[in-house]
Structures are given as C-alpha cells and as structure tokens.
Design a protein around this motif. Sequence first.
Motif, short mmCIF file in Angstrom:
data_model
loop_
_atom_site.label_atom_id
_atom_site.label_comp_id
_atom_site.label_asym_id
_atom_site.label_seq_id
_atom_site.Cartn_x
_atom_site.Cartn_y
_atom_site.Cartn_z
N SER A 31 0.87 -1.31 0.10
CA SER A 31 0.03 0.00 0.21
C SER A 31 0.95 1.24 -0.09
CB SER A 31 -0.94 -0.11 1.22
OG SER A 31 -0.10 0.27 2.33
N PHE A 32 0.13 2.38 -0.40
CA PHE A 32 1.01 3.62 0.00
C PHE A 32 0.04 4.52 0.38
CE2 PHE A 32 -0.48 4.25 -4.53
CZ PHE A 32 -1.05 5.59 -4.39
N PHE A 33 0.86 5.58 1.18
CA PHE A 33 -0.11 6.42 1.87
C PHE A 33 0.70 7.82 1.84
CE2 PHE A 33 -1.07 9.04 5.88
CZ PHE A 33 -2.51 8.88 6.03
N SER A 34 -0.29 8.91 1.27
CA SER A 34 0.05 10.20 1.31
C SER A 34 -0.70 11.04 2.19
CB SER A 34 -0.23 10.59 -0.18
OG SER A 34 0.08 11.83 -0.45
N SER A 35 0.17 11.78 2.94
CA SER A 35 -0.75 12.59 4.00
C SER A 35 -0.32 14.19 3.49
CB SER A 35 -0.20 12.26 5.51
OG SER A 35 -0.88 13.10 6.30
N SER A 36 -1.11 14.92 3.41
CA SER A 36 -1.05 16.22 3.31
C SER A 36 -2.10 17.19 3.80
CB SER A 36 -1.07 16.79 1.76
OG SER A 36 -2.68 16.69 1.31
N PRO A 37 -1.76 18.66 4.12
CA PRO A 37 -2.71 19.31 4.87
C PRO A 37 -4.48 19.32 4.13
CG PRO A 37 -0.60 20.42 4.69
CD PRO A 37 -0.67 19.43 3.63
N GLU A 39 -5.50 16.53 2.18
CA GLU A 39 -6.18 15.23 2.26
C GLU A 39 -5.36 14.00 2.37
OE1 GLU A 39 -8.33 14.05 -1.20
OE2 GLU A 39 -6.96 15.01 -2.48
N ASP A 40 -5.69 13.07 2.84
CA ASP A 40 -5.01 11.73 2.92
C ASP A 40 -5.38 10.98 1.82
OD1 ASP A 40 -3.77 12.68 5.35
OD2 ASP A 40 -5.03 11.56 6.65
N ILE A 41 -4.55 10.41 1.29
CA ILE A 41 -4.54 9.37 0.14
C ILE A 41 -4.06 8.15 0.26
CG2 ILE A 41 -4.43 8.85 -2.41
CD1 ILE A 41 -4.11 11.94 -2.71
N LYS A 42 -4.78 7.08 0.53
CA LYS A 42 -4.31 5.52 0.37
C LYS A 42 -4.61 4.66 -0.43
CE LYS A 42 -3.91 2.08 4.12
NZ LYS A 42 -4.20 0.95 3.76
N ALA A 43 -4.06 3.91 -0.98
CA ALA A 43 -4.23 2.83 -1.98
C ALA A 43 -3.59 1.43 -1.68
CB ALA A 43 -3.78 3.39 -3.29
#
Length: 181
Positions: A31-37, A39-43
């Motif tokens: 999986s990957f996770f992107s956290s920004s002010p 939104e968070d994105i997970k796949a």
Amino acid sequence: MKTTHILLLCFFLTNFLQGQERFLTKQGYTSFFSSSPVEDIKADNNQVLSIIDTSTGAIAISILMKSFQFEKSLMQEHFNENYVESDTYPKAKFKGKIPNINGLSNSEETVTITGDLTIHGVTKNIKTQAKIIKTQDNISLKGSFPVNVADYNIEIPAVVINNIAKTIEVTFELDHKPYKK
C-alpha cells in the motif's frame, strides 16, 4: 545403464533441492499513503508477485500499478492516467538482496534489504528495514519505506500539488511459500 540411472537421479534431486530454495507469493500486499494538509490518500494492492531465492538471498518483486485500489474511483483514474502512466509503465519492480537469509532462525528478526526500485521507468537504489520470519515452510516479510515522488519523475499538476505529499510511505506484507515447479 547404471550411469544413466545415476544421472537421472542426480537431475531429479537437483531440481527438487532447487525448488526448496525458492519461495513465492502471488498475493502479497502493498500500500502507499500520502498525507497532506488538504487530504490523505491511501491505496492498497493485493496482487503483488514476489520470489525469494534462499541460496543467494535474492528477492524480486513485481507490482501491477493498475491493481492499486483507492477509496475514490477518480483518484484511481488520475493515479493511473496522469501520475504513474500505467499504460506506459505498467509495473513497479524491486530487485534486491536479503543478507544472511539462511542464518535466520524461526523467530522474528529485523533485516536490512537493499536493491533497486523501478517506478515510472526510473530506477533508484533503496535500503529498508523489514521484519522477517523464516521457517521451513514460509518466509514472511513486513516493512515500509519512504518514496520521494519527484525522484521517479512523477509530475503532480499545480492544481493538486498541495493534495499530494512529496514523500509517500510504502508498506508491504509478503507471505512466501515454497515454490514448486
């Protein structure tokens, strides 16, 4: 005639032993996770192919980019069409080494895995720590590592630049079984 039987026996034993040196999974998880002010994105991806050769410590992983599943279908579409360009670069690949794999016991241990990660047609050397449990019938790996999006020439449009982190966290869980030809 006796020589022929001995040669055949050696051939079958060699193939049998080689099969026991390789461990495979076709349903690994990453999986990957992107956290920004913004939104968070997970796949998530449950179709990861991985093979380990215990005689050399070599590991190879192949990930079909279109198999990542997102919460929102529009995110998945943008990921495949605009960012990683899955039609042009259909897979992410890792080729590396697990040192001293045969010296590991049945307990959970931490190993350092090094190798080359290829995403979006760009290959970079990476090094990561992973938890490993090795038994006669199984090799389990679990870990994570950061990926800088810019290192792999993945361009993020200015409109959504604040929605996606510059560094994403990649997580993996691979449960290998003995490979039988």
